[in-house]
Enzyme design. Sequence first.
Site, short mmCIF file in Angstrom:
data_model
loop_
_atom_site.label_atom_id
_atom_site.label_comp_id
_atom_site.label_asym_id
_atom_site.label_seq_id
_atom_site.Cartn_x
_atom_site.Cartn_y
_atom_site.Cartn_z
N GLY A 99 0.81 -1.21 0.00
CA GLY A 99 0.00 0.00 0.00
C GLY A 99 0.85 1.27 0.00
O GLY A 99 0.39 2.32 -0.44
N GLU A 122 2.20 -8.23 -1.74
CA GLU A 122 0.94 -8.78 -1.19
C GLU A 122 0.81 -10.27 -1.43
O GLU A 122 0.26 -11.00 -0.61
CB GLU A 122 -0.25 -8.04 -1.81
CG GLU A 122 -0.50 -6.64 -1.26
CD GLU A 122 0.36 -5.56 -1.90
OE1 GLU A 122 1.30 -5.90 -2.66
OE2 GLU A 122 0.09 -4.36 -1.65
#
Length: 688
Positions: A99, A122
């Site tokens: 992020g 991720e």
Amino acid sequence: MTEPQSGKVSEIILDTPPVNALGAGLRRHLLAAIEAADADPAVEAIVLRGAGSVFSAGADIAEFAADDMGEPWHPLVLDRIEACSKPVIAAITGVCLGGGLETALACHYRIADASARFALPEVTLGILPGAGGTQRLPRLMGAREALAMMTGGRMIDAGQALALGVVDEVVDGDVAAAARELAASAGRPPIRRTGALPVPADLAEAVAEARARLPVAALSTAPARIIDSVAAITPDFAAGCAVETALFSELRTTEAARALQHAFFGERKVSRIPGLARDVKARPVAKVGIVGGGLMGTGIAIALLNAGLSVIVVETRDDAREKSRETAAKAVERDAAKGRITQTVAESRIAALSMAAGLEALGDVDLVIEAVFEDLAAKEQVFTALDRIVRPDTILASNTSTLDLDAIAAFVADPSRVVGLHFFSPANIMRLLEVVRGAATGPDVLATAMAFAKRVGKVGVVSGVCDGFIGNRMFEEYLRQAYFLLEEGALPQGVDRAMERWGMAMGPLRVLDLAGQDIGWAIRKRRAVEQPDRPYSGIPDRVCELGRFGQKVGRGIYQYPDGRTAVADPLIDDLIVAYSQEIGVERRLIEDAEIVDRCLLALINEGARIVGEGIAYRPVDVDMIYLNGYGFARERGGPMFQADEIGLATVLEKIRALAAGRNGWAWEPAPLLVELAAQGKRFADPNV
Ligand code: HSC
């Protein structure tokens, strides 16, 4: 967190130590700050940066386990940044991950310094970049490169990011100052919204290629969903993001995602030693002596050289000493040849290695790791000599995997300086390091051993003293069931295939062939005397009696026609069938599910016993040992994680059913399991 700068530039600083994770609180502030700066007529441009030496390590991973991930949503915040009517410049230093990178991608311009590192990792957590990453990154760097980065979780440096178009500029020196200067200047970059860039030209082709590369069977669906999300890129950015969000939600609750996140936090948790006083300091370790230049000692030497330590290997036999030096030097040179390190680094690593014929060379080392033959008399000789030779503050470690560490510690005047460092072979590759805490091991010695594990890139897990420590003690119960399954109707390839399909890197019987059947034979002979009431299957002994000691001799449970590939051997199948007859067992068809159940339950039950006895601090310690040293799939989280997945009441019920069957004596439920199941608890409960 917003600092207006000289009227025109507003600086927004991400400041949630240690890694500026984008938890709900930070997202709320970020949204408010960007809205305020956008609305403020005095502000002409915005600089976004991280406090400290990192930009951001991404979303707060701990939030993923919660039902409600907290408001405002990451994508909403980032869309607001991108929509800002004033140029937003990201100034990037250190890690810019997940992020964090998605946040930078939503800015209109990106400046980095040489320390910057970028990744969308991720996939390693079983999820996908869920804040626009699958939609924005391919628009900047092309779909092929972006897919490779996202499906592999690959990290790139500042130079690569510049070449690939992920950042617009790399500067020497103070990147925040450079960004502020640029933002304040007349030549400030125009607003360029990544989400509005055209669909990447290579999209269809790259998606097809990536799909073709996907493994047929995978425990985590994250790579496949990342490709699906990239495939959803169209000129309509919001539509692509909606697909990304839906896929993110699907992945977030999968077993693989929960298991991988358990592994992420678990590997960090195991470094915390309960009850260790805060003021206990690890001793500095720069120079290490290794006693024994065999396969293990040499592997340890390579691992230490790679971590930048100075190493002296003591090996009495001239030929073995020379071979050890050559092997270590070659391993370092191979890394240089593959471009993993520069020639200069390789030379300094080789120069940091010295060899000696006698223990006298270890007079000035900080730590000694003994890796000689597994024989208490041999250890006694080494430790009593070391006690005379080394400095009083030198830590003495044994790499023993089977002997009593407390007996070894008794060979020196001050047993508090002795600790176990149980490496797994090949020691330069395997990530696990069992740190064995003896009855007398000093707190600072234990702390030093754990800091040393981290320094050499290992996952250090503390084990108390018991036969086999944590990992091998559990493995023995696992193997016991594998052999009982052979007696009852399974064949070796059936057992191994079932376990490998389920998620073990290698089936149990193949592991034994690789480790050497003779090692297990010696242990079983010892056990037959020590534990006559816990008999082992006679099958592996029969295999050993034929001189089939495993892969190293070309034959074990399997045969190895090319020296490496395990091929089923009809002779062993016949031997097993004959053995069943001999002991009067009627063979039956055994399904894969039963094989997996019994092998896994054996690990769980012994793991619970080990935690209950205080040999392991926590259930998660057991899991980290299995993930990092025994080929237990990360996507399965470890035996204790699996127990929680199944539910402890069900686990106990299954174990009790097995206890009522053949060889039921092997299934006495662990007291901790009984206790937790009765309380409706899980191994993951913090107070376990
Ligand atoms: C992500 O970003 C998902 C996004 O796509 C957004 C999704 C949006 C969804 C929207 C809904 C639709 N979170 O490793 P260290 C802690 S996923 C929480 O010992 P180092 C760590 O636990 C994230 N905590 O230090 C430790 O805590 P402790 C993608 C995090 O210097 C402390 O920080 N990012 C954290 O060896 C120090 O960590 C990643 O996968 C995080 N993100 O390494 C990066 N990151 O002291 C994961 C760290 O209490 N992090 N912590 O034990 C790393 O790779 C490493 O931690 C670093 C630092 C390289 C950052």
